[in-house]
Scaffold this active site. Structure first.
Site, PDB file in Angstrom:
ATOM      1  N   HIS A  73       0.828  -1.223   0.000  1.00 47.76           N
ATOM      2  CA  HIS A  73       0.000   0.000   0.000  1.00 47.76           C
ATOM      3  C   HIS A  73       0.856   1.264   0.000  1.00 47.76           C
ATOM      4  CE1 HIS A  73       0.230   0.978   4.379  1.00 47.76           C
ATOM      5  NE2 HIS A  73       0.231  -0.314   4.569  1.00 47.76           N
ATOM      6  N   GLU A  88      -5.043   2.108   2.858  1.00 47.44           N
ATOM      7  CA  GLU A  88      -5.040   0.853   3.638  1.00 47.44           C
ATOM      8  C   GLU A  88      -5.183   1.151   5.115  1.00 47.44           C
ATOM      9  OE1 GLU A  88      -3.396  -2.245   6.252  1.00 47.44           O
ATOM     10  OE2 GLU A  88      -2.648  -0.215   5.978  1.00 47.44           O
ATOM     11  N   HIS A  95       4.167   2.809  12.533  1.00 45.98           N
ATOM     12  CA  HIS A  95       3.254   3.930  12.849  1.00 45.98           C
ATOM     13  C   HIS A  95       3.870   4.964  13.796  1.00 45.98           C
ATOM     14  CE1 HIS A  95      -0.579   1.359  11.778  1.00 45.98           C
ATOM     15  NE2 HIS A  95       0.337   1.342  10.827  1.00 45.98           N
TER      16      HIS A  95
HETATM   17 ZN   LIG Z   1       0.761  -1.217   6.360  1.00 43.02          ZN
END
Ligand SMILES: [Zn+2]
Ligand SMILES: *[C@@H]1O[C@H](CO)[C@@H](O)[C@H](O)[C@H]1NC(C)=O
Ligand SMILES: *[C@@H]1O[C@H](CO)[C@@H](O)[C@H](O)[C@H]1NC(C)=O
Ligand SMILES: *[C@@H]1O[C@H](CO)[C@@H](O)[C@H](O)[C@H]1NC(C)=O
Ligand SMILES: *[C@@H]1O[C@H](CO)[C@@H](O)[C@H](O)[C@H]1NC(C)=O
Length: 472
Positions: A290, A336, A434
Protein backbone atom coordinates in the site's frame (compact mmCIF):
# COMPACT_ATOMS: atom_id res chain seq x y z
CA UNK A 1 -34.99 -9.53 0.91
CA UNK A 2 -32.15 -8.19 -1.11
CA UNK A 3 -29.84 -10.12 1.21
CA UNK A 4 -31.74 -13.37 0.66
CA UNK A 5 -31.57 -12.99 -3.10
CA UNK A 6 -27.85 -12.43 -2.96
CA UNK A 7 -27.47 -15.44 -0.71
CA UNK A 8 -29.43 -17.68 -3.05
CA UNK A 9 -27.45 -16.37 -5.98
CA UNK A 10 -24.27 -17.07 -4.02
CA UNK A 11 -25.30 -20.66 -3.35
CA UNK A 12 -26.21 -21.29 -6.97
CA UNK A 13 -22.91 -19.79 -8.05
CA UNK A 14 -21.06 -21.89 -5.49
CA UNK A 15 -22.79 -25.08 -6.64
CA UNK A 16 -21.98 -24.38 -10.27
CA UNK A 17 -18.36 -23.66 -9.29
CA UNK A 18 -18.23 -26.80 -7.18
CA UNK A 19 -19.58 -28.91 -10.01
CA UNK A 20 -16.91 -27.38 -12.26
CA UNK A 21 -19.46 -26.18 -14.81
CA UNK A 22 -18.24 -22.61 -15.23
CA UNK A 23 -14.58 -23.50 -14.96
CA UNK A 24 -12.61 -24.43 -18.04
CA UNK A 25 -11.14 -27.91 -17.80
CA UNK A 26 -7.60 -28.08 -16.42
CA UNK A 27 -7.77 -24.57 -15.08
CA UNK A 28 -7.09 -25.36 -11.42
CA UNK A 29 -4.21 -27.74 -11.13
CA UNK A 30 -5.14 -31.40 -10.88
CA UNK A 31 -1.63 -32.68 -11.49
CA UNK A 32 0.04 -35.07 -9.09
CA UNK A 33 2.69 -33.67 -6.79
CA UNK A 34 5.29 -35.61 -8.77
CA UNK A 35 4.21 -33.91 -11.99
CA UNK A 36 4.24 -30.52 -10.26
CA UNK A 37 7.74 -31.18 -8.93
CA UNK A 38 8.94 -31.85 -12.45
CA UNK A 39 7.28 -28.76 -13.83
CA UNK A 40 8.68 -26.54 -11.05
CA UNK A 41 12.19 -28.01 -11.38
CA UNK A 42 12.13 -26.53 -14.88
CA UNK A 43 12.25 -23.05 -13.32
CA UNK A 44 15.64 -23.45 -11.62
CA UNK A 45 17.48 -21.40 -14.23
CA UNK A 46 14.90 -18.62 -14.27
CA UNK A 47 14.93 -18.46 -10.47
CA UNK A 48 18.73 -18.27 -10.47
CA UNK A 49 18.63 -15.45 -13.01
CA UNK A 50 16.11 -13.46 -10.97
CA UNK A 51 18.13 -14.00 -7.79
CA UNK A 52 21.40 -13.04 -9.45
CA UNK A 53 19.92 -9.90 -10.96
CA UNK A 54 18.30 -8.77 -7.70
CA UNK A 55 21.00 -9.68 -5.21
CA UNK A 56 24.30 -9.58 -7.09
CA UNK A 57 23.64 -8.04 -10.53
CA UNK A 58 22.74 -4.70 -11.99
CA UNK A 59 19.47 -4.44 -10.08
CA UNK A 60 21.28 -4.73 -6.75
CA UNK A 61 19.99 -2.12 -4.26
CA UNK A 62 17.53 -0.78 -6.84
CA UNK A 63 14.34 -1.17 -4.79
CA UNK A 64 16.07 0.56 -1.85
CA UNK A 65 17.40 3.39 -4.02
CA UNK A 66 14.07 3.92 -5.77
CA UNK A 67 12.31 3.90 -2.42
CA UNK A 68 14.70 6.30 -0.70
CA UNK A 69 14.43 8.87 -3.50
CA UNK A 70 10.65 8.59 -3.47
CA UNK A 71 10.32 8.68 0.33
CA UNK A 72 12.76 11.53 0.89
CA UNK A 73 11.15 13.74 -1.77
CA UNK A 74 7.46 12.91 -1.16
CA UNK A 75 7.36 12.25 2.60
CA UNK A 76 4.50 10.64 4.51
CA UNK A 77 1.29 9.87 2.61
CA UNK A 78 -1.77 10.17 4.83
CA UNK A 79 -5.15 9.27 3.35
CA UNK A 80 -6.71 12.42 1.90
CA UNK A 81 -3.42 14.37 1.87
CA UNK A 82 -1.71 16.25 -0.99
CA UNK A 83 1.35 14.08 -0.39
CA UNK A 84 -0.63 10.95 -1.20
CA UNK A 85 -1.95 12.55 -4.40
CA UNK A 86 1.63 13.40 -5.40
CA UNK A 87 2.83 9.91 -4.50
CA UNK A 88 0.23 8.35 -6.80
CA UNK A 89 1.09 10.73 -9.67
CA UNK A 90 4.79 9.96 -9.31
CA UNK A 91 4.25 6.19 -9.14
CA UNK A 92 1.99 6.33 -12.18
CA UNK A 93 4.83 8.00 -14.10
CA UNK A 94 7.45 5.63 -12.68
CA UNK A 95 5.48 2.58 -13.78
CA UNK A 96 4.94 4.02 -17.26
CA UNK A 97 8.62 4.90 -17.61
CA UNK A 98 9.43 1.36 -16.56
CA UNK A 99 7.52 0.24 -19.66
CA UNK A 100 4.99 -1.90 -17.79
CA UNK A 101 1.69 -2.79 -19.45
CA UNK A 102 -1.73 -1.35 -18.78
CA UNK A 103 -0.58 1.29 -16.27
CA UNK A 104 -3.74 2.89 -14.91
CA UNK A 105 -5.48 4.39 -11.91
CA UNK A 106 -8.72 3.07 -10.40
CA UNK A 107 -10.64 5.79 -8.53
CA UNK A 108 -11.92 5.34 -4.98
CA UNK A 109 -13.30 7.69 -2.31
CA UNK A 110 -11.18 7.75 0.82
CA UNK A 111 -11.34 9.38 4.28
CA UNK A 112 -9.62 12.67 4.98
CA UNK A 113 -8.68 13.06 8.64
CA UNK A 114 -6.02 15.39 10.03
CA UNK A 115 -4.58 15.29 13.53
CA UNK A 116 -3.92 19.03 14.02
CA UNK A 117 -2.12 20.24 17.13
CA UNK A 118 -2.21 17.87 20.08
CA UNK A 119 -0.79 17.59 23.58
CA UNK A 120 -1.27 15.80 26.87
CA UNK A 121 0.04 16.99 30.21
CA UNK A 122 -0.17 15.17 33.50
CA UNK A 123 -1.04 17.91 36.03
CA UNK A 124 -1.41 15.79 39.19
CA UNK A 125 0.52 14.31 41.03
CA UNK A 126 3.29 16.23 39.20
CA UNK A 127 3.73 18.16 36.00
CA UNK A 128 4.74 15.86 33.13
CA UNK A 129 4.42 16.54 29.42
CA UNK A 130 3.47 13.30 27.66
CA UNK A 131 4.27 12.22 24.10
CA UNK A 132 1.02 11.30 22.33
CA UNK A 133 -0.34 10.65 18.85
CA UNK A 134 -4.06 11.01 18.18
CA UNK A 135 -5.65 7.95 16.59
CA UNK A 136 -6.95 8.06 13.02
CA UNK A 137 -10.63 9.14 12.79
CA UNK A 138 -10.65 10.47 16.40
CA UNK A 139 -12.60 13.63 17.07
CA UNK A 140 -10.75 16.55 18.67
CA UNK A 141 -11.27 18.03 22.11
CA UNK A 142 -12.75 21.47 22.79
CA UNK A 143 -10.01 24.13 22.36
CA UNK A 144 -9.46 24.37 26.12
CA UNK A 145 -8.95 20.59 26.19
CA UNK A 146 -10.37 17.93 28.48
CA UNK A 147 -8.99 18.00 32.02
CA UNK A 148 -10.06 15.03 34.09
CA UNK A 149 -9.06 12.43 36.60
CA UNK A 150 -7.66 9.20 35.21
CA UNK A 151 -8.77 5.59 35.58
CA UNK A 152 -6.02 3.15 34.56
CA UNK A 153 -6.98 -0.39 33.51
CA UNK A 154 -5.01 -3.19 31.89
CA UNK A 155 -7.86 -4.92 30.03
CA UNK A 156 -11.45 -4.59 28.81
CA UNK A 157 -12.41 -7.03 31.62
CA UNK A 158 -10.97 -4.73 34.26
CA UNK A 159 -12.83 -1.81 32.68
CA UNK A 160 -16.07 -3.78 33.01
CA UNK A 161 -15.38 -4.65 36.64
CA UNK A 162 -14.57 -1.03 37.49
CA UNK A 163 -17.14 0.60 35.21
CA UNK A 164 -18.75 2.66 38.04
CA UNK A 165 -15.38 4.42 38.46
CA UNK A 166 -15.07 5.42 34.80
CA UNK A 167 -17.76 8.07 34.50
CA UNK A 168 -16.38 11.55 33.77
CA UNK A 169 -12.79 10.29 33.64
CA UNK A 170 -10.07 9.76 31.08
CA UNK A 171 -9.64 5.99 30.76
CA UNK A 172 -6.05 4.83 30.22
CA UNK A 173 -5.57 1.34 28.78
CA UNK A 174 -2.22 -0.18 29.78
CA UNK A 175 -2.71 -3.53 28.03
CA UNK A 176 0.42 -5.67 27.65
CA UNK A 177 1.67 -6.40 24.12
CA UNK A 178 0.80 -10.00 23.24
CA UNK A 179 0.74 -9.89 19.45
CA UNK A 180 -0.30 -7.16 17.06
CA UNK A 181 -3.51 -8.94 16.04
CA UNK A 182 -4.64 -9.41 19.64
CA UNK A 183 -3.41 -6.20 21.24
CA UNK A 184 -4.56 -3.89 18.44
CA UNK A 185 -8.16 -4.49 19.60
CA UNK A 186 -7.47 -1.94 22.35
CA UNK A 187 -6.44 0.72 19.84
CA UNK A 188 -9.36 -0.06 17.53
CA UNK A 189 -12.13 -0.35 20.15
CA UNK A 190 -10.73 1.36 23.28
CA UNK A 191 -12.59 4.65 22.74
CA UNK A 192 -15.94 2.89 22.19
CA UNK A 193 -15.54 0.70 25.28
CA UNK A 194 -14.50 3.68 27.42
CA UNK A 195 -17.38 5.82 26.10
CA UNK A 196 -19.89 3.04 26.90
CA UNK A 197 -19.03 3.41 30.61
CA UNK A 198 -19.16 7.21 30.55
CA UNK A 199 -15.50 8.20 30.00
CA UNK A 200 -14.67 11.61 28.49
CA UNK A 201 -11.59 10.43 26.55
CA UNK A 202 -9.34 7.39 26.25
CA UNK A 203 -5.58 7.02 26.07
CA UNK A 204 -4.18 3.77 24.77
CA UNK A 205 -0.77 2.27 25.45
CA UNK A 206 0.93 2.09 22.05
CA UNK A 207 0.69 -1.28 20.34
CA UNK A 208 4.43 -1.87 20.13
CA UNK A 209 6.96 -4.66 20.57
CA UNK A 210 9.57 -2.22 21.92
CA UNK A 211 9.64 1.42 22.94
CA UNK A 212 12.06 4.30 23.32
CA UNK A 213 9.31 6.66 24.50
CA UNK A 214 7.64 6.54 21.09
CA UNK A 215 3.88 6.82 20.62
CA UNK A 216 2.52 4.61 17.79
CA UNK A 217 -0.55 5.91 15.98
CA UNK A 218 -3.09 3.87 13.99
CA UNK A 219 -6.73 3.69 13.12
CA UNK A 220 -9.63 3.43 15.56
CA UNK A 221 -13.34 2.84 14.99
CA UNK A 222 -16.36 4.55 16.48
CA UNK A 223 -19.72 2.80 16.73
CA UNK A 224 -22.92 4.51 15.59
CA UNK A 225 -24.82 4.06 18.86
CA UNK A 226 -21.96 5.06 21.18
CA UNK A 227 -20.90 8.68 21.91
CA UNK A 228 -17.66 9.68 20.19
CA UNK A 229 -14.85 10.61 22.57
CA UNK A 230 -11.31 11.79 21.68
CA UNK A 231 -8.65 9.09 21.73
CA UNK A 232 -4.87 9.01 21.42
CA UNK A 233 -2.03 6.63 22.05
CA UNK A 234 0.59 7.21 24.73
CA UNK A 235 3.99 5.60 25.18
CA UNK A 236 4.55 2.22 26.83
CA UNK A 237 6.69 4.08 29.40
CA UNK A 238 3.91 6.50 30.38
CA UNK A 239 1.24 3.79 30.43
CA UNK A 240 3.34 1.72 32.84
CA UNK A 241 4.10 4.76 35.00
CA UNK A 242 0.39 5.64 35.23
CA UNK A 243 -0.34 2.09 36.37
CA UNK A 244 2.33 2.41 39.07
CA UNK A 245 1.07 5.82 40.21
CA UNK A 246 -2.44 4.39 40.53
CA UNK A 247 -1.05 1.46 42.54
CA UNK A 248 0.49 3.96 45.00
CA UNK A 249 -3.06 5.27 45.54
CA UNK A 250 -2.26 8.58 43.83
CA UNK A 251 -4.95 10.66 42.15
CA UNK A 252 -3.90 11.37 38.55
CA UNK A 253 -5.18 14.30 36.49
CA UNK A 254 -4.39 14.74 32.78
CA UNK A 255 -5.18 17.60 30.42
CA UNK A 256 -5.68 16.36 26.85
CA UNK A 257 -5.87 18.72 23.85
CA UNK A 258 -6.48 17.44 20.33
CA UNK A 259 -7.16 19.49 17.21
CA UNK A 260 -8.16 16.46 15.11
CA UNK A 261 -10.72 17.01 12.34
CA UNK A 262 -12.46 14.87 9.76
CA UNK A 263 -13.06 16.49 6.34
CA UNK A 264 -15.31 15.22 3.55
CA UNK A 265 -14.05 12.11 1.72
CA UNK A 266 -11.72 12.78 -1.21
CA UNK A 267 -11.03 10.97 -4.47
CA UNK A 268 -7.92 8.83 -4.59
CA UNK A 269 -6.71 5.91 -6.69
CA UNK A 270 -5.38 2.38 -6.58
CA UNK A 271 -2.33 2.42 -8.87
CA UNK A 272 -2.19 -0.57 -11.20
CA UNK A 273 0.39 -1.92 -13.69
CA UNK A 274 0.87 -5.29 -15.34
CA UNK A 275 3.02 -7.64 -17.25
CA UNK A 276 0.20 -9.01 -19.36
CA UNK A 277 0.22 -12.77 -19.66
CA UNK A 278 0.94 -14.21 -23.09
CA UNK A 279 -1.16 -17.36 -22.83
CA UNK A 280 -3.86 -16.74 -20.22
CA UNK A 281 -4.01 -12.94 -20.03
CA UNK A 282 -7.35 -13.02 -18.18
CA UNK A 283 -5.85 -15.02 -15.32
CA UNK A 284 -4.17 -13.04 -12.58
CA UNK A 285 -1.37 -13.25 -10.04
CA UNK A 286 -1.70 -10.12 -7.93
CA UNK A 287 1.38 -8.57 -6.25
CA UNK A 288 0.86 -5.65 -3.91
CA UNK A 289 1.70 -3.18 -1.18
CA UNK A 290 0.00 0.00 0.00
CA UNK A 291 1.16 3.45 -1.03
CA UNK A 292 -0.54 5.42 1.74
CA UNK A 293 0.98 5.72 5.21
CA UNK A 294 0.45 7.53 8.50
CA UNK A 295 1.36 11.18 8.72
CA UNK A 296 4.31 10.68 11.08
CA UNK A 297 7.69 9.39 9.92
CA UNK A 298 8.08 8.63 6.22
CA UNK A 299 6.09 5.45 5.74
CA UNK A 300 9.32 3.73 4.64
CA UNK A 301 8.67 0.47 6.47
CA UNK A 302 4.87 0.69 6.30
CA UNK A 303 4.48 0.26 3.48
CA UNK A 304 6.99 1.92 1.17
CA UNK A 305 9.12 -1.23 1.34
CA UNK A 306 6.27 -3.57 0.42
CA UNK A 307 5.17 -1.32 -2.44
CA UNK A 308 8.67 -1.03 -3.85
CA UNK A 309 9.63 -4.72 -3.68
CA UNK A 310 6.31 -5.44 -5.41
CA UNK A 311 7.19 -2.99 -8.19
CA UNK A 312 10.72 -4.45 -8.20
CA UNK A 313 9.31 -7.96 -8.75
CA UNK A 314 7.79 -6.82 -12.05
CA UNK A 315 10.90 -4.78 -12.98
CA UNK A 316 13.19 -7.78 -12.49
CA UNK A 317 10.96 -10.02 -14.59
CA UNK A 318 10.81 -7.38 -17.30
CA UNK A 319 14.58 -6.82 -17.22
CA UNK A 320 15.06 -10.49 -18.06
CA UNK A 321 12.59 -10.15 -20.95
CA UNK A 322 10.26 -12.67 -19.36
CA UNK A 323 6.52 -12.70 -19.90
CA UNK A 324 4.61 -15.28 -17.85
CA UNK A 325 1.61 -17.20 -19.20
CA UNK A 326 -0.86 -15.40 -16.99
CA UNK A 327 -0.96 -11.72 -16.07
CA UNK A 328 1.15 -10.39 -13.22
CA UNK A 329 -0.75 -7.45 -11.81
CA UNK A 330 0.86 -4.91 -9.48
CA UNK A 331 -1.58 -3.01 -7.27
CA UNK A 332 -0.42 -0.17 -5.00
CA UNK A 333 -3.39 0.26 -2.68
CA UNK A 334 -4.67 3.55 -1.36
CA UNK A 335 -6.03 4.22 2.15
CA UNK A 336 -5.04 0.85 3.64
CA UNK A 337 -4.40 2.48 6.99
CA UNK A 338 -8.02 3.66 7.19
CA UNK A 339 -9.20 0.05 7.00
CA UNK A 340 -8.35 -1.22 3.52
CA UNK A 341 -10.58 1.29 1.70
CA UNK A 342 -8.85 1.05 -1.69
CA UNK A 343 -8.66 -2.73 -1.48
CA UNK A 344 -12.34 -3.08 -0.64
CA UNK A 345 -13.23 -1.01 -3.70
CA UNK A 346 -10.96 -3.16 -5.89
CA UNK A 347 -12.52 -6.32 -4.50
CA UNK A 348 -16.04 -5.10 -5.19
CA UNK A 349 -15.10 -4.14 -8.72
CA UNK A 350 -13.14 -7.26 -9.62
CA UNK A 351 -14.62 -10.09 -7.57
CA UNK A 352 -16.68 -11.17 -10.57
CA UNK A 353 -13.39 -12.49 -11.97
CA UNK A 354 -12.39 -14.27 -8.77
CA UNK A 355 -12.26 -17.69 -10.44
CA UNK A 356 -9.40 -16.31 -12.58
CA UNK A 357 -7.20 -15.26 -9.63
CA UNK A 358 -4.47 -17.82 -9.02
CA UNK A 359 -2.68 -16.09 -6.12
CA UNK A 360 -2.90 -12.79 -4.24
CA UNK A 361 0.28 -11.45 -2.60
CA UNK A 362 0.86 -8.51 -0.29
CA UNK A 363 4.00 -7.36 1.49
CA UNK A 364 2.91 -5.21 4.44
CA UNK A 365 4.81 -6.64 7.40
CA UNK A 366 8.38 -5.62 6.63
CA UNK A 367 10.98 -6.09 3.91
CA UNK A 368 13.79 -7.16 6.20
CA UNK A 369 15.57 -10.46 5.59
CA UNK A 370 12.62 -12.79 4.97
CA UNK A 371 12.57 -16.09 6.83
CA UNK A 372 10.13 -17.61 4.35
CA UNK A 373 6.70 -17.25 2.86
CA UNK A 374 3.44 -17.13 4.80
CA UNK A 375 0.82 -18.91 2.78
CA UNK A 376 -2.93 -19.48 3.03
CA UNK A 377 -4.46 -22.12 0.80
CA UNK A 378 -5.27 -25.77 0.45
CA UNK A 379 -2.79 -28.52 1.34
CA UNK A 380 -2.26 -29.27 -2.35
CA UNK A 381 -1.52 -25.62 -3.07
CA UNK A 382 0.83 -25.54 -0.07
CA UNK A 383 2.78 -28.53 -1.44
CA UNK A 384 3.22 -26.63 -4.70
CA UNK A 385 4.39 -23.50 -2.85
CA UNK A 386 6.94 -25.60 -0.95
CA UNK A 387 8.38 -26.77 -4.27
CA UNK A 388 8.52 -23.20 -5.56
CA UNK A 389 10.23 -21.97 -2.38
CA UNK A 390 12.78 -24.75 -2.93
CA UNK A 391 13.96 -22.67 -5.91
CA UNK A 392 15.24 -20.12 -3.37
CA UNK A 393 17.63 -22.54 -1.67
CA UNK A 394 20.69 -20.43 -2.55
CA UNK A 395 19.15 -17.57 -0.59
CA UNK A 396 18.27 -19.92 2.28
CA UNK A 397 14.68 -18.64 2.26
CA UNK A 398 12.75 -21.82 1.61
CA UNK A 399 10.24 -22.13 4.44
CA UNK A 400 6.48 -22.06 3.88
CA UNK A 401 4.54 -20.98 6.96
CA UNK A 402 0.81 -20.70 7.54
CA UNK A 403 -1.13 -17.45 7.75
CA UNK A 404 -0.60 -15.64 4.44
CA UNK A 405 -2.18 -12.27 5.06
CA UNK A 406 -2.47 -8.53 4.45
CA UNK A 407 -5.39 -6.17 5.07
CA UNK A 408 -5.65 -5.56 1.35
CA UNK A 409 -5.66 -9.18 0.18
CA UNK A 410 -7.73 -10.66 2.99
CA UNK A 411 -10.98 -10.06 1.07
CA UNK A 412 -9.72 -12.50 -1.59
CA UNK A 413 -8.23 -14.99 0.85
CA UNK A 414 -11.50 -15.19 2.77
CA UNK A 415 -13.28 -15.85 -0.53
CA UNK A 416 -10.98 -18.82 -1.16
CA UNK A 417 -8.10 -17.46 -3.26
CA UNK A 418 -4.63 -18.63 -2.13
CA UNK A 419 -2.70 -15.77 -0.49
CA UNK A 420 0.96 -15.10 0.31
CA UNK A 421 2.99 -12.65 2.36
CA UNK A 422 6.62 -12.43 3.50
CA UNK A 423 7.58 -13.81 6.87
CA UNK A 424 9.70 -11.19 8.62
CA UNK A 425 11.23 -9.91 11.84
CA UNK A 426 7.98 -8.71 13.43
CA UNK A 427 9.73 -7.56 16.62
CA UNK A 428 11.67 -5.03 14.57
CA UNK A 429 8.63 -4.18 12.46
CA UNK A 430 6.43 -3.34 15.44
CA UNK A 431 9.24 -1.35 17.06
CA UNK A 432 8.97 1.31 14.33
CA UNK A 433 5.43 0.75 12.98
CA UNK A 434 3.25 3.93 12.85
CA UNK A 435 5.87 6.14 14.56
CA UNK A 436 8.14 9.08 13.74
CA UNK A 437 10.84 6.40 13.54
CA UNK A 438 9.40 4.81 10.38
CA UNK A 439 12.11 6.26 8.11
CA UNK A 440 14.63 5.03 5.52
CA UNK A 441 17.10 4.55 8.38
CA UNK A 442 15.36 1.29 9.37
CA UNK A 443 15.52 -0.05 5.81
CA UNK A 444 18.42 -2.14 4.56
CA UNK A 445 19.31 -2.45 0.84
CA UNK A 446 20.73 -5.98 1.09
CA UNK A 447 17.63 -7.22 2.89
CA UNK A 448 15.38 -5.54 0.35
CA UNK A 449 17.34 -7.25 -2.45
CA UNK A 450 16.59 -10.65 -0.95
CA UNK A 451 12.95 -9.77 -0.25
CA UNK A 452 12.52 -8.61 -3.85
CA UNK A 453 14.18 -11.77 -5.20
CA UNK A 454 11.83 -14.01 -3.19
CA UNK A 455 8.82 -11.94 -4.22
CA UNK A 456 9.72 -12.03 -7.93
CA UNK A 457 10.47 -15.77 -8.07
CA UNK A 458 7.20 -16.67 -6.33
CA UNK A 459 5.15 -14.27 -8.46
CA UNK A 460 6.76 -15.30 -11.73
CA UNK A 461 6.61 -19.05 -11.25
CA UNK A 462 2.98 -19.07 -10.05
CA UNK A 463 2.05 -16.82 -12.97
CA UNK A 464 3.83 -19.07 -15.45
CA UNK A 465 2.76 -22.57 -14.33
CA UNK A 466 0.57 -24.32 -16.85
CA UNK A 467 -2.32 -24.41 -14.37
CA UNK A 468 -3.66 -22.19 -11.62
CA UNK A 469 -3.00 -23.05 -7.96
CA UNK A 470 -5.62 -25.55 -6.80
CA UNK A 471 -8.21 -24.29 -4.33
CA UNK A 472 -9.01 -27.64 -2.76
ZN1 LIG B 1 0.76 -1.22 6.36
C1 LIG C 1 24.38 -1.81 -1.96
O1 LIG C 1 24.19 -1.50 -0.60
C2 LIG C 1 25.23 -1.99 0.23
C3 LIG C 1 24.82 -1.75 1.67
O2 LIG C 1 24.55 -0.40 1.90
C4 LIG C 1 26.53 -1.30 -0.14
O3 LIG C 1 27.58 -1.81 0.67
C5 LIG C 1 26.85 -1.56 -1.60
O4 LIG C 1 27.96 -0.81 -1.98
C6 LIG C 1 25.68 -1.18 -2.49
N1 LIG C 1 25.95 -1.68 -3.83
C7 LIG C 1 25.66 -1.00 -4.92
C8 LIG C 1 26.01 -1.64 -6.20
O5 LIG C 1 25.13 0.10 -4.90
C1 LIG D 1 -13.07 -9.77 -15.98
O1 LIG D 1 -12.52 -10.59 -16.97
C2 LIG D 1 -12.97 -10.28 -18.26
C3 LIG D 1 -12.41 -11.30 -19.23
O2 LIG D 1 -11.81 -12.37 -18.60
C4 LIG D 1 -12.56 -8.90 -18.64
O3 LIG D 1 -13.04 -8.57 -19.93
C5 LIG D 1 -13.11 -7.93 -17.63
O4 LIG D 1 -12.60 -6.66 -17.89
C6 LIG D 1 -12.71 -8.36 -16.24
N1 LIG D 1 -13.35 -7.51 -15.31
C7 LIG D 1 -12.68 -6.88 -14.37
C8 LIG D 1 -13.52 -6.00 -13.51
O5 LIG D 1 -11.50 -7.01 -14.21
C1 LIG E 1 -11.53 -16.31 -16.98
O1 LIG E 1 -10.57 -16.38 -18.01
C2 LIG E 1 -11.03 -17.07 -19.16
C3 LIG E 1 -9.86 -17.16 -20.11
O2 LIG E 1 -8.76 -17.74 -19.49
C4 LIG E 1 -12.19 -16.31 -19.76
O3 LIG E 1 -12.66 -16.99 -20.88
C5 LIG E 1 -13.29 -16.19 -18.72
O4 LIG E 1 -14.32 -15.35 -19.22
C6 LIG E 1 -12.77 -15.59 -17.45
N1 LIG E 1 -13.80 -15.70 -16.43
C7 LIG E 1 -14.06 -14.72 -15.55
C8 LIG E 1 -15.17 -14.97 -14.59
O5 LIG E 1 -13.43 -13.69 -15.50
C1 LIG F 1 19.38 -20.39 7.02
O1 LIG F 1 18.26 -19.82 7.68
C2 LIG F 1 18.02 -20.34 8.96
C3 LIG F 1 16.77 -19.68 9.50
O2 LIG F 1 15.72 -19.79 8.59
C4 LIG F 1 19.22 -20.07 9.84
O3 LIG F 1 19.00 -20.67 11.11
C5 LIG F 1 20.47 -20.62 9.21
O4 LIG F 1 21.59 -20.25 9.97
C6 LIG F 1 20.64 -20.11 7.81
N1 LIG F 1 21.77 -20.73 7.15
C7 LIG F 1 22.62 -20.07 6.41
C8 LIG F 1 23.70 -20.87 5.76
O5 LIG F 1 22.57 -18.86 6.24
Amino acid sequence: MKFLLFTLFGIVQFLSLASGKSIPKNKFSHKSLKEMKEEIAGYEDVAESLINLAVYGKAKNRSYERLSYFIDTVGPRLSGSKNLDRAIEIMYKNLQQNGLDSVHLEPVKIPHWERGEESAVMLVPRLHKMAILGLGSSIGTPPEGITAEVLVVTSFDELQRRSPEAKGKIVVFNQPFVSYAITVQYRTHGAVEAAKVGALASLIRSVASFSVYSPHTGNQEYQDDVPKIPTACITVEDAEMLTRLASYGKTIVIQLKMGAKTYPDTVSFNTVAEITGDKYPDQIVLVSGHLDSWDVGQGALDDGGGSFISWEALSLIKDLGLRPKRTLRLVLWTAEEQGGIGALQYYRLHKGNISNYSLVMESDAGTFLPTGLQFSGSERARDIMKEIMGLLKHLNVTKVFTGGEGTDINFWIQAGVPGASLSNDLFKYFTFHHTYGDTMTVMNPKQMNVAAAVWSVVAYVVADLEEMLPRT
